[in-house]
Design a protein around this motif. Structure first.
Motif, PDB file in Angstrom:
ATOM      1  N   LEU A  79       0.831  -0.984   0.027  1.00  0.00           N
ATOM      2  CA  LEU A  79       0.044  -0.145   0.201  1.00  0.00           C
ATOM      3  C   LEU A  79       1.054   1.209   0.010  1.00  0.00           C
ATOM      4  O   LEU A  79       1.815   1.429   0.759  1.00  0.00           O
ATOM      5  CB  LEU A  79      -1.047   0.065   1.357  1.00  0.00           C
ATOM      6  CG  LEU A  79      -2.012   1.103   1.225  1.00  0.00           C
ATOM      7  CD1 LEU A  79      -2.930   1.116   0.287  1.00  0.00           C
ATOM      8  CD2 LEU A  79      -2.690   1.027   2.663  1.00  0.00           C
ATOM      9  N   ASN A  80       0.538   2.116  -0.860  1.00  0.00           N
ATOM     10  CA  ASN A  80       1.382   3.423  -1.172  1.00  0.00           C
ATOM     11  C   ASN A  80       0.984   4.424   0.064  1.00  0.00           C
ATOM     12  O   ASN A  80       0.132   4.400   0.736  1.00  0.00           O
ATOM     13  CB  ASN A  80       1.151   4.194  -2.425  1.00  0.00           C
ATOM     14  CG  ASN A  80       1.736   3.720  -3.687  1.00  0.00           C
ATOM     15  OD1 ASN A  80       2.373   2.952  -3.631  1.00  0.00           O
ATOM     16  ND2 ASN A  80       0.763   3.658  -4.601  1.00  0.00           N
ATOM     17  N   ILE A  81       1.988   5.076   0.678  1.00  0.00           N
ATOM     18  CA  ILE A  81       2.099   6.129   1.241  1.00  0.00           C
ATOM     19  C   ILE A  81       2.419   7.266   0.742  1.00  0.00           C
ATOM     20  O   ILE A  81       3.261   7.487  -0.100  1.00  0.00           O
ATOM     21  CB  ILE A  81       2.942   6.170   2.488  1.00  0.00           C
ATOM     22  CG1 ILE A  81       2.832   4.680   3.433  1.00  0.00           C
ATOM     23  CG2 ILE A  81       3.139   7.446   3.542  1.00  0.00           C
ATOM     24  CD1 ILE A  81       4.138   4.691   4.527  1.00  0.00           C
ATOM     25  N   PRO A  88      -4.910  10.731  -4.405  1.00  0.00           N
ATOM     26  CA  PRO A  88      -4.124   9.911  -5.454  1.00  0.00           C
ATOM     27  C   PRO A  88      -3.269  11.027  -6.299  1.00  0.00           C
ATOM     28  O   PRO A  88      -2.228  10.565  -6.955  1.00  0.00           O
ATOM     29  CB  PRO A  88      -5.273   9.297  -6.245  1.00  0.00           C
ATOM     30  CG  PRO A  88      -6.337  10.031  -6.322  1.00  0.00           C
ATOM     31  CD  PRO A  88      -6.518  10.495  -4.817  1.00  0.00           C
ATOM     32  N   GLN A  89      -3.469  12.234  -6.175  1.00  0.00           N
ATOM     33  CA  GLN A  89      -2.683  13.203  -6.960  1.00  0.00           C
ATOM     34  C   GLN A  89      -1.412  13.702  -6.137  1.00  0.00           C
ATOM     35  O   GLN A  89      -0.590  14.222  -6.859  1.00  0.00           O
ATOM     36  CB  GLN A  89      -3.397  14.348  -7.127  1.00  0.00           C
ATOM     37  CG  GLN A  89      -3.772  15.307  -6.081  1.00  0.00           C
ATOM     38  CD  GLN A  89      -5.113  14.923  -5.149  1.00  0.00           C
ATOM     39  OE1 GLN A  89      -5.516  13.898  -5.366  1.00  0.00           O
ATOM     40  NE2 GLN A  89      -5.461  15.616  -4.616  1.00  0.00           N
ATOM     41  N   TYR A  90      -1.313  13.129  -4.822  1.00  0.00           N
ATOM     42  CA  TYR A  90      -0.073  13.666  -3.960  1.00  0.00           C
ATOM     43  C   TYR A  90       0.880  12.635  -4.584  1.00  0.00           C
ATOM     44  O   TYR A  90       0.953  11.466  -4.621  1.00  0.00           O
ATOM     45  CB  TYR A  90      -0.452  13.581  -2.568  1.00  0.00           C
ATOM     46  CG  TYR A  90      -1.484  14.880  -2.250  1.00  0.00           C
ATOM     47  CD1 TYR A  90      -0.672  15.997  -2.163  1.00  0.00           C
ATOM     48  CD2 TYR A  90      -2.718  14.434  -2.144  1.00  0.00           C
ATOM     49  CE1 TYR A  90      -1.731  17.256  -1.610  1.00  0.00           C
ATOM     50  CE2 TYR A  90      -3.614  15.559  -1.752  1.00  0.00           C
ATOM     51  CZ  TYR A  90      -2.843  16.831  -1.422  1.00  0.00           C
ATOM     52  OH  TYR A  90      -3.630  17.929  -1.072  1.00  0.00           O
ATOM     53  N   PRO A  91       2.384  13.031  -4.334  1.00  0.00           N
ATOM     54  CA  PRO A  91       3.404  12.096  -4.773  1.00  0.00           C
ATOM     55  C   PRO A  91       3.466  10.911  -3.587  1.00  0.00           C
ATOM     56  O   PRO A  91       2.963  10.875  -2.420  1.00  0.00           O
ATOM     57  CB  PRO A  91       4.528  12.984  -4.506  1.00  0.00           C
ATOM     58  CG  PRO A  91       4.159  14.248  -4.790  1.00  0.00           C
ATOM     59  CD  PRO A  91       2.741  14.321  -4.134  1.00  0.00           C
ATOM     60  N   TRP A 143      -8.945   8.573   3.783  1.00  0.00           N
ATOM     61  CA  TRP A 143      -7.601   8.822   3.864  1.00  0.00           C
ATOM     62  C   TRP A 143      -7.182   8.861   5.192  1.00  0.00           C
ATOM     63  O   TRP A 143      -7.668   9.721   6.133  1.00  0.00           O
ATOM     64  CB  TRP A 143      -6.886   9.963   2.959  1.00  0.00           C
ATOM     65  CG  TRP A 143      -7.088   9.527   1.659  1.00  0.00           C
ATOM     66  CD1 TRP A 143      -8.217   9.953   0.880  1.00  0.00           C
ATOM     67  CD2 TRP A 143      -6.218   9.076   0.689  1.00  0.00           C
ATOM     68  NE1 TRP A 143      -7.804   9.181  -0.589  1.00  0.00           N
ATOM     69  CE2 TRP A 143      -6.761   8.923  -0.663  1.00  0.00           C
ATOM     70  CE3 TRP A 143      -4.733   8.717   0.892  1.00  0.00           C
ATOM     71  CZ2 TRP A 143      -6.237   8.367  -1.606  1.00  0.00           C
ATOM     72  CZ3 TRP A 143      -4.108   8.152  -0.018  1.00  0.00           C
ATOM     73  CH2 TRP A 143      -4.750   7.881  -1.225  1.00  0.00           C
ATOM     74  N   CYS A 144      -6.013   8.160   5.921  1.00  0.00           N
ATOM     75  CA  CYS A 144      -5.698   8.350   7.202  1.00  0.00           C
ATOM     76  C   CYS A 144      -4.062   8.729   7.263  1.00  0.00           C
ATOM     77  O   CYS A 144      -3.369   8.267   6.462  1.00  0.00           O
ATOM     78  CB  CYS A 144      -5.812   7.061   7.873  1.00  0.00           C
ATOM     79  SG  CYS A 144      -7.664   6.747   8.077  1.00  0.00           S
ATOM     80  N   VAL A 145      -3.679   9.294   8.382  1.00  0.00           N
ATOM     81  CA  VAL A 145      -2.383   9.668   8.734  1.00  0.00           C
ATOM     82  C   VAL A 145      -1.812   8.382   9.110  1.00  0.00           C
ATOM     83  O   VAL A 145      -2.277   7.884  10.179  1.00  0.00           O
ATOM     84  CB  VAL A 145      -2.234  10.829   9.651  1.00  0.00           C
ATOM     85  CG1 VAL A 145      -0.806  11.086  10.042  1.00  0.00           C
ATOM     86  CG2 VAL A 145      -2.973  11.933   9.056  1.00  0.00           C
ATOM     87  N   VAL A 146      -0.489   7.900   8.548  1.00  0.00           N
ATOM     88  CA  VAL A 146       0.179   6.677   8.938  1.00  0.00           C
ATOM     89  C   VAL A 146       1.681   6.964   9.324  1.00  0.00           C
ATOM     90  O   VAL A 146       2.403   7.944   8.909  1.00  0.00           O
ATOM     91  CB  VAL A 146       0.124   5.791   7.881  1.00  0.00           C
ATOM     92  CG1 VAL A 146      -1.360   5.386   7.582  1.00  0.00           C
ATOM     93  CG2 VAL A 146       0.562   6.281   6.654  1.00  0.00           C
ATOM     94  N   ALA A 171      -2.347   7.135   3.850  1.00  0.00           N
ATOM     95  CA  ALA A 171      -2.664   5.982   3.220  1.00  0.00           C
ATOM     96  C   ALA A 171      -4.243   5.709   3.233  1.00  0.00           C
ATOM     97  O   ALA A 171      -4.994   6.314   3.898  1.00  0.00           O
ATOM     98  CB  ALA A 171      -2.266   4.650   3.883  1.00  0.00           C
ATOM     99  N   TYR A 172      -4.562   4.959   2.139  1.00  0.00           N
ATOM    100  CA  TYR A 172      -6.009   4.787   1.986  1.00  0.00           C
ATOM    101  C   TYR A 172      -6.466   3.626   2.803  1.00  0.00           C
ATOM    102  O   TYR A 172      -5.948   2.634   2.814  1.00  0.00           O
ATOM    103  CB  TYR A 172      -6.157   4.274   0.602  1.00  0.00           C
ATOM    104  CG  TYR A 172      -7.626   4.485   0.017  1.00  0.00           C
ATOM    105  CD1 TYR A 172      -8.182   5.580  -0.068  1.00  0.00           C
ATOM    106  CD2 TYR A 172      -8.462   3.319  -0.312  1.00  0.00           C
ATOM    107  CE1 TYR A 172      -9.461   6.035  -0.681  1.00  0.00           C
ATOM    108  CE2 TYR A 172      -9.553   3.674  -1.059  1.00  0.00           C
ATOM    109  CZ  TYR A 172     -10.213   4.966  -0.939  1.00  0.00           C
ATOM    110  OH  TYR A 172     -11.465   5.183  -1.449  1.00  0.00           O
ATOM    111  N   SER A 173      -7.659   3.823   3.592  1.00  0.00           N
ATOM    112  CA  SER A 173      -7.900   3.075   4.614  1.00  0.00           C
ATOM    113  C   SER A 173      -8.492   1.748   4.498  1.00  0.00           C
ATOM    114  O   SER A 173      -8.845   0.913   5.161  1.00  0.00           O
ATOM    115  CB  SER A 173      -8.957   3.786   5.791  1.00  0.00           C
ATOM    116  OG  SER A 173      -9.950   4.348   5.060  1.00  0.00           O
TER     117      SER A 173
END
Length: 205
Positions: free
Chosen positions: A34-36, A42-45, A67-70, A79-81
């Motif tokens: 899972l991307n961070i 999704p537009q963020y790097p 979206w959650c802070v990880v 990251a996407y929950s």
């Protein structure tokens, strides 16, 4: 692009301090790689990734979004929950379906000129068992070469690019000569797609 990444990463780091992520005691497990990202979308790097079956610390989630802070392996971001699970009420549940009081709401204010892309639809996640989503075996090297040599303008969809997610019908997928799967660039990443189900079967990282 390098300056944008550095600025947005700095913004995410500042947010971690404000939300007290270091003191958070909620951990979640990623059901797939899972991307961070540096921001909630999704537009963020991409600034890192949580490995399948690995634990990340959760500092809170943006109100009204998935979206959650990880924090994972020294990397702070979002990251996407839908693809994170955590223990709540004595059982493990998808973070998206957590009790409302389980995590604090967090906000994000961009301090850089991140380009906002139009969201054309939503990736449809798998709603089955909370197990690891398995990709197909790695494609031959010539397939990767073809996809990279014939890159296309990416489409941006709400959600995260993971194996098992389905593309909406509005997204056009491209053929690969003499190969059973199609490809498309979604949220800055090339993916292989099963044409019959429109599900992502491999992410070319």
């Amino acid at each position: 692009m390098k300056n944008i990444i550095l600025k947005t990463t700095a913004a995410a780091a500042a947010l971690m301090a404000l939300t007290g992520i270091a003191a958070a005691d909620v951990t979640a497990v990623a059901v797939t790689d899972l991307n961070i990202r540096s921001g909630p979308g999704p537009q963020y790097p991409i600034v890192g990734a949580i490995g399948a079956n690995q634990e990340a610390v959760i500092g809170g989630c943006q109100e009204g979004s998935k979206w959650c802070v990880v924090s994972y392996n020294g990397v702070d971001g979002w990251a996407y929950s839908d693809y994170l699970t955590a223990p709540f009420g004595g059982e493990r549940v998808v973070l998206t379906e957590r009790p409302s009081e389980a995590l604090p709401p967090v906000s994000y204010e961009a301090t850089s000129s991140v380009r906002t892309e139009v969201v054309h639809g939503e990736l449809i996640g798998r709603k089955t068992a909370l197990g690891t989503i398995e990709p197909i075996p790695a494609p031959p090297a010539e397939i990767r070469t073809y996809v990279e040599a014939h890159s296309a303008e990416p489409v941006y969809l709400d959600g995260e690019v993971v194996v098992g997610a389905a593309l909406p019908d509005t997204v056009e997928v491209r053929e690969i000569p003499d190969y059973q799967y199609r490809y498309v660039y979604v949220n800055q990443q090339p993916v292989l797609v099963e044409p019959e189900t429109r599900r992502i079967v491999y992410v070319l990282r």
